[in-house]
Design an enzyme around this catalytic site. Structure first.
Site, PDB file in Angstrom:
ATOM      1  CB  THR A   8       3.814  -0.284  -4.416  1.00 56.44           C
ATOM      2  OG1 THR A   8       3.751  -0.598  -3.026  1.00 56.44           O
ATOM      3  CG2 THR A   8       5.141  -0.732  -4.979  1.00 56.44           C
ATOM      4  CE  LYS A  63       0.228  -1.987  -7.581  1.00 57.37           C
ATOM      5  NZ  LYS A  63       1.375  -1.780  -6.728  1.00 57.37           N
ATOM      6  CE  LYS A  95       6.021  -2.378  -1.573  1.00 56.59           C
ATOM      7  NZ  LYS A  95       5.605  -3.172  -0.441  1.00 56.59           N
TER       8      LYS A  95
HETATM    9  P1  NAP Z   1      -6.839  -2.608  -2.597  1.00 52.90           P
HETATM   10  O1  NAP Z   1      -7.398  -3.358  -1.461  1.00 52.90           O
HETATM   11  O2  NAP Z   1      -7.159  -3.048  -3.976  1.00 52.90           O
HETATM   12  O3  NAP Z   1      -7.250  -1.078  -2.411  1.00 52.90           O
HETATM   13  C1  NAP Z   1      -6.980  -0.088  -3.378  1.00 52.90           C
HETATM   14  C2  NAP Z   1      -7.819   1.117  -3.025  1.00 52.90           C
HETATM   15  O4  NAP Z   1      -7.537   2.182  -3.954  1.00 52.90           O
HETATM   16  C3  NAP Z   1      -9.320   0.844  -3.113  1.00 52.90           C
HETATM   17  O5  NAP Z   1      -9.942   1.497  -2.042  1.00 52.90           O
HETATM   18  C4  NAP Z   1      -9.702   1.466  -4.453  1.00 52.90           C
HETATM   19  O6  NAP Z   1     -11.044   1.922  -4.502  1.00 52.90           O
HETATM   20  C5  NAP Z   1      -8.767   2.653  -4.496  1.00 52.90           C
HETATM   21  N1  NAP Z   1      -8.495   3.086  -5.879  1.00 52.90           N
HETATM   22  C6  NAP Z   1      -7.823   2.383  -6.816  1.00 52.90           C
HETATM   23  N2  NAP Z   1      -7.763   3.081  -7.951  1.00 52.90           N
HETATM   24  C7  NAP Z   1      -8.412   4.254  -7.726  1.00 52.90           C
HETATM   25  C8  NAP Z   1      -8.682   5.375  -8.518  1.00 52.90           C
HETATM   26  N3  NAP Z   1      -8.257   5.455  -9.781  1.00 52.90           N
HETATM   27  N4  NAP Z   1      -9.380   6.378  -7.963  1.00 52.90           N
HETATM   28  C9  NAP Z   1      -9.819   6.305  -6.694  1.00 52.90           C
HETATM   29  N5  NAP Z   1      -9.579   5.267  -5.884  1.00 52.90           N
HETATM   30  C10 NAP Z   1      -8.879   4.245  -6.402  1.00 52.90           C
HETATM   31  O7  NAP Z   1      -5.231  -2.555  -2.515  1.00 52.90           O
HETATM   32  P2  NAP Z   1      -4.288  -2.559  -1.227  1.00 52.90           P
HETATM   33  O8  NAP Z   1      -3.881  -3.940  -0.929  1.00 52.90           O
HETATM   34  O9  NAP Z   1      -4.878  -1.701  -0.169  1.00 52.90           O
HETATM   35  O10 NAP Z   1      -2.984  -1.858  -1.851  1.00 52.90           O
HETATM   36  C11 NAP Z   1      -2.875  -0.456  -2.020  1.00 52.90           C
HETATM   37  C12 NAP Z   1      -1.442  -0.129  -2.410  1.00 52.90           C
HETATM   38  O11 NAP Z   1      -0.552  -0.587  -1.387  1.00 52.90           O
HETATM   39  C13 NAP Z   1      -0.975  -0.808  -3.699  1.00 52.90           C
HETATM   40  O12 NAP Z   1      -0.116   0.061  -4.406  1.00 52.90           O
HETATM   41  C14 NAP Z   1      -0.222  -2.037  -3.193  1.00 52.90           C
HETATM   42  O13 NAP Z   1       0.726  -2.494  -4.120  1.00 52.90           O
HETATM   43  C15 NAP Z   1       0.404  -1.460  -1.933  1.00 52.90           C
HETATM   44  N6  NAP Z   1       0.750  -2.441  -0.883  1.00 52.90           N
HETATM   45  C16 NAP Z   1      -0.128  -3.428  -0.536  1.00 52.90           C
HETATM   46  C17 NAP Z   1       0.208  -4.319   0.474  1.00 52.90           C
HETATM   47  C18 NAP Z   1      -0.709  -5.454   0.911  1.00 52.90           C
HETATM   48  O14 NAP Z   1      -0.236  -6.365   1.591  1.00 52.90           O
HETATM   49  N7  NAP Z   1      -1.983  -5.426   0.561  1.00 52.90           N
HETATM   50  C19 NAP Z   1       1.434  -4.187   1.145  1.00 52.90           C
HETATM   51  C20 NAP Z   1       2.282  -3.148   0.801  1.00 52.90           C
HETATM   52  C21 NAP Z   1       1.929  -2.273  -0.215  1.00 52.90           C
HETATM   53  P3  NAP Z   1     -12.275   0.886  -4.726  1.00 52.90           P
HETATM   54  O15 NAP Z   1     -12.637   0.418  -3.349  1.00 52.90           O
HETATM   55  O16 NAP Z   1     -13.332   1.703  -5.341  1.00 52.90           O
HETATM   56  O17 NAP Z   1     -11.771  -0.203  -5.625  1.00 52.90           O
END
Ligand code: NAP
Length: 298
Positions: A100, A243, A175
């Site tokens: 997102t 964010k 979104k």
């Molecule tokens: P998360 O658990 O924090 O995972 C983020 C992932 O991205 C981690 O594997 C992280 O690596 C990697 N990452 C972040 N910055 C990076 C960079 N600069 N270079 C390489 N890898 C990077 O977050 P999430 O909940 O999966 O969410 C991911 C996205 O989906 C976000 O945009 C969020 O807003 C969206 N989203 C989330 C949900 C939900 O319910 N969780 C629902 C809908 C949408 P590391 O492991 O090294 O930190």
């Protein structure tokens, strides 16, 4: 239509990305994965995925590259930065950003990749970590319709409700509208439980009543029980909702659109982050309201 022989690359194996990648593997796709930290890479390689050392290497071995990282700068880094996907650009490569961020970032990335003949879709999701695990996400897509059509089987491996919303950026715009509702419902669920607790109501019964009438929502059914059980572990991190609210506020200000509900929740989550609770789930907002009210939800 994309055949299962198509090689898929997956960048970002967090709470959402890991189960989404696993669902693609369950559907028979060959995956090459990359993550900044290594623990989740090993989980995927133990299931048969190949590991890459950089986003560029992911793209070199894939026909379709999906990224699911945190915020706009992260997406730009893995797609357009050094050792990024763009360094392996070629005609025939398709990139799908499922994280997102904002419509503006989507059109910027689409433009940069189009110059290298790479196709791009913005395809953020809704449905939480549970939806990612169950393969029932709602997926909202922007970009060329023919590219969307060709990627439909990939989307159907991760989600249940797939929507084509229009040109590049339309997925991210949808979104952000989704997040307006999610954010305000998070506040509504928290406030309702706080008030119910003040009245001395049985909170489990209260949730049942609210869920069976006009007050029902995804937030109420999924986050309400967690608040009552005082489970504040993240499905969706508070920092990530913040964010999204920041993006919405930014765009609303630019367009002179007044969004007082979003502004209130934005300020509250600013407080949640100042309270060092950004890595908790969004339902942690309830504890912030408890502090303001000097009462506990019980
Ligand atoms: P998360 O658990 O924090 O995972 C983020 C992932 O991205 C981690 O594997 C992280 O690596 C990697 N990452 C972040 N910055 C990076 C960079 N600069 N270079 C390489 N890898 C990077 O977050 P999430 O909940 O999966 O969410 C991911 C996205 O989906 C976000 O945009 C969020 O807003 C969206 N989203 C989330 C949900 C939900 O319910 N969780 C629902 C809908 C949408 P590391 O492991 O090294 O930190």
């Amino acid at each position: 239509m994309i055949a299962k022989s198509v090689r898929i690359g997956f960048i970002g194996l967090g709470l959402m990305g890991k189960p989404m990648a696993q669902n693609l593997m369950k559907r028979g796709y060959n995956l090459t994965v990359y993550n900044r930290s290594s623990s989740s890479i090993q989980e995927l390689t133990s299931l048969g995925a190949a590991a890459a050392l950089s986003p560029r290497e992911v793209a070199e071995g894939s026909d379709v590259v999906i990224d699911m990282v945190t915020d706009a700068p992260d997406v730009e880094q893995v797609l357009l930065g050094p050792r990024g996907v763009i360094e392996a650009a070629r005609d025939g490569l398709t990139v799908i950003d499922m994280s997102t961020n904002s419509p503006r970032i989507a059109t910027k990335i689409a433009g940069a990749l189009a110059e290298k003949k790479v196709k791009f879709l913005d395809a953020p999701v809704s449905g939480g970590d549970k939806g990612a695990r169950d393969g029932t996400l709602a997926i909202m897509v922007g970009g060329e319709k023919s590219v969307f059509d060709s990627c439909l089987p990939v989307f159907q491996s991760m989600g249940k409700s797939i929507f084509y919303m229009g040109e590049s950026g339309a997925g991210q715009a949808t979104k952000l509208c989704n997040q307006v509702v999610v954010a305000i419902h998070t506040l509504a669920t928290s406030e309702s439980l706080l008030l119910g607790s003040t009245f001395g109501l049985n909170l489990d019964e209260l949730l049942k009543v609210l869920g069976s009438g006009a007050a029902g929502s995804w937030n109420l059914s999924n986050l309400g029980p967690k608040i009552i059980q005082r489970d504040f572990e993240p499905g969706f991190k508070a920092a990530h909702l913040y964010k999204d609210l920041k993006s919405i506020m930014h765009m609303a200000e630019e367009e002179n659109v007044m969004l007082p509900g979003v502004a209130t929740v934005y300020e509250l989550f600013n407080g949640v982050l100042a309270d060092k609770k950004g890595e908790k789930g969004t339902q942690v907002l309830a504890t912030f309201l408890e502090k303001l009210a000097s009462r506990e939800i019980k």
